[in-house]
Design an enzyme around this catalytic site. Structure first.
Site, PDB file in Angstrom:
ATOM      1  N   LYS A   1     135.645  73.982  31.874  1.00 21.71           N
ATOM      2  CA  LYS A   1     136.194  72.643  32.095  1.00 21.71           C
ATOM      3  C   LYS A   1     135.867  71.737  30.918  1.00 21.71           C
ATOM      4  CE  LYS A   1     136.521  70.476  36.143  1.00 21.71           C
ATOM      5  NZ  LYS A   1     136.095  69.904  37.458  1.00 21.71           N
TER       6      LYS A   1
ATOM      7  N   PHE B   1     144.152  63.680  38.019  1.00 24.76           N
ATOM      8  CA  PHE B   1     143.303  63.064  39.035  1.00 24.76           C
ATOM      9  C   PHE B   1     144.079  62.045  39.874  1.00 24.76           C
ATOM     10  CE2 PHE B   1     138.563  63.705  37.936  1.00 24.76           C
ATOM     11  CZ  PHE B   1     138.779  65.040  37.664  1.00 24.76           C
TER      12      PHE B   1
ATOM     13  N   ASP C   1     136.919  71.954  45.897  1.00 26.30           N
ATOM     14  CA  ASP C   1     136.315  71.026  44.947  1.00 26.30           C
ATOM     15  C   ASP C   1     134.878  70.796  45.389  1.00 26.30           C
ATOM     16  OD1 ASP C   1     136.161  69.384  42.779  1.00 26.30           O
ATOM     17  OD2 ASP C   1     137.223  67.705  43.686  1.00 26.30           O
TER      18      ASP C   1
ATOM     19  N   GLU D   1     131.825  73.182  33.833  1.00 26.82           N
ATOM     20  CA  GLU D   1     132.125  72.099  32.891  1.00 26.82           C
ATOM     21  C   GLU D   1     131.164  72.041  31.704  1.00 26.82           C
ATOM     22  OE1 GLU D   1     133.824  67.591  33.069  1.00 26.82           O
ATOM     23  OE2 GLU D   1     133.636  68.856  34.826  1.00 26.82           O
TER      24      GLU D   1
ATOM     25  N   THR E   1     140.309  68.656  32.412  1.00 31.11           N
ATOM     26  CA  THR E   1     140.078  67.735  33.517  1.00 31.11           C
ATOM     27  C   THR E   1     140.155  66.283  33.050  1.00 31.11           C
ATOM     28  OG1 THR E   1     138.561  67.301  35.355  1.00 31.11           O
ATOM     29  CG2 THR E   1     137.572  67.783  33.209  1.00 31.11           C
TER      30      THR E   1
END
Length: 317
Positions: A131, A177, A16, A95, A155
């Protein structure tokens, strides 16, 4: 044996981070980025040339400064993604602008643009995950993009409704998350005696995992946003886990046995016949106060960081 090696026996590890140094150090399968991570890496000296290239790209694409800035902002994401791909065998997640999270067609357009930019530079779309925030609009965008062999990472996933809708849309991967779910319950003083097995973020991923494996959905579950090593180890056996460099460091420097916690069912059953429609999705998601707050907060946060990226690039035009 250190815990990172032990964990890799059951789970695919993803970095990440957008920091190539950290990625080279831990040798993950894949890597995930987002506007916040990109913003951090833009200050690294080794990324200066990538920024200069993005600015040059923006200038070539348009004579209008506003459009130049948009093109350059997209290009820096691609440039950093390309750099990361030099050091991993798998995929990188890039993203889409979070400000498009409630516009299906704009999200599709931006996703295609990003894929085209990668492919212009010789990177096949199979190496990229787009993303998108797990809003209804973006889940439907991911469903459409799949028809063109563009895989997505959904996400900012906090509710079970989001997970069901993603599975039914056959999206490639979801990122629930863990840490941000935990944060919400902690901040609301709803965790009185902490035990990782009762951690609301960990329990959320376990529930999704059991549901997906029960009905044999193809969507990959990638636990994300961890606050401590215990949360990670409690999900040993999850399909993927995306882990920050500091927690990768702790795992790699801790010797110990890692026990698998999640197991797929030997005999999955047929998928539910009913499909979650938009009104049902919105109602179910709305029942989860935590998910509503954290999804909107996450979109706002990524939007702010996207704007900061543009602020850094703006004086260069």
């Amino acid at each position: 044996m250190n815990q990172l090696i032990g964990l890799q026996k059951f789970t695919k590890i993803v970095a990440d981070s957008g920091d190539v140094y950290q990625i080279k150090k831990y040798k993950p399968l894949d890597a995930t980025t987002n506007p916040s991570l990109i913003l951090k890496t833009m200050s690294l000296p080794e990324y200066k040339k990538l920024i200069e290239n993005a600015v040059s790209y923006g200038k070539k694409k348009s004579y209008l400064k506003k459009e130049q800035l948009i093109h350059a902002s997209d290009k820096i994401l691609v440039n950093i993604g390309k750099e990361i791909l030099n050091y991993i065998p798998g995929k990188v997640s890039t993203e889409v602008d979070a400000r498009l999270s409630f516009d299906k067609f704009a999200s599709i357009k931006k996703a295609k643009k990003i894929i085209n930019m990668y492919e212009e530079d010789g990177i096949h779309r199979s190496k990229i995950l787009i993303k998108l925030a797990a809003t209804w609009e973006c889940i439907q965008a991911a469903k459409e993009l799949l028809k063109e062999n563009i895989n997505c990472n959904l996400t900012l996933l906090f509710s079970f409704a989001q997970a069901i809708a993603c599975a039914e849309a056959n999206v490639f991967l979801i990122s629930p998350f863990v840490g941000r779910i935990y944060d919400w319950y902690f901040e609301k003083n709803l965790i009185h005696v902490y035990n990782v097995n009762n951690d609301p973020g960990v329990l959320s991923v376990k529930k999704i995992y059991q549901y997906y494996k029960k009905y044999n959905y193809n969507t990959i579950i990638m636990g994300a946003s961890f606050r401590n090593v215990d949360q990670i180890l409690a999900l040993a056996g999850c399909d993927y886990l995306t882990i920050s460099p500091d927690l990768l460091n702790k795992l790699s420097n801790t010797v110990g046995f890692v026990e698998r916690k999640l197991f797929p069912l030997e005999k999955p059953i047929s998928k539910p016949k009913s499909v979650l429609h938009e009104s049902e999705f919105r109602w179910l998601h709305n029942q989860d106060k935590m998910a509503v707050e954290k999804l909107s907060d996450g979109i706002r946060q990524f939007s702010v960081d996207q704007e900061k990226i543009e602020e850094i690039l703006n004086p260069l035009f």
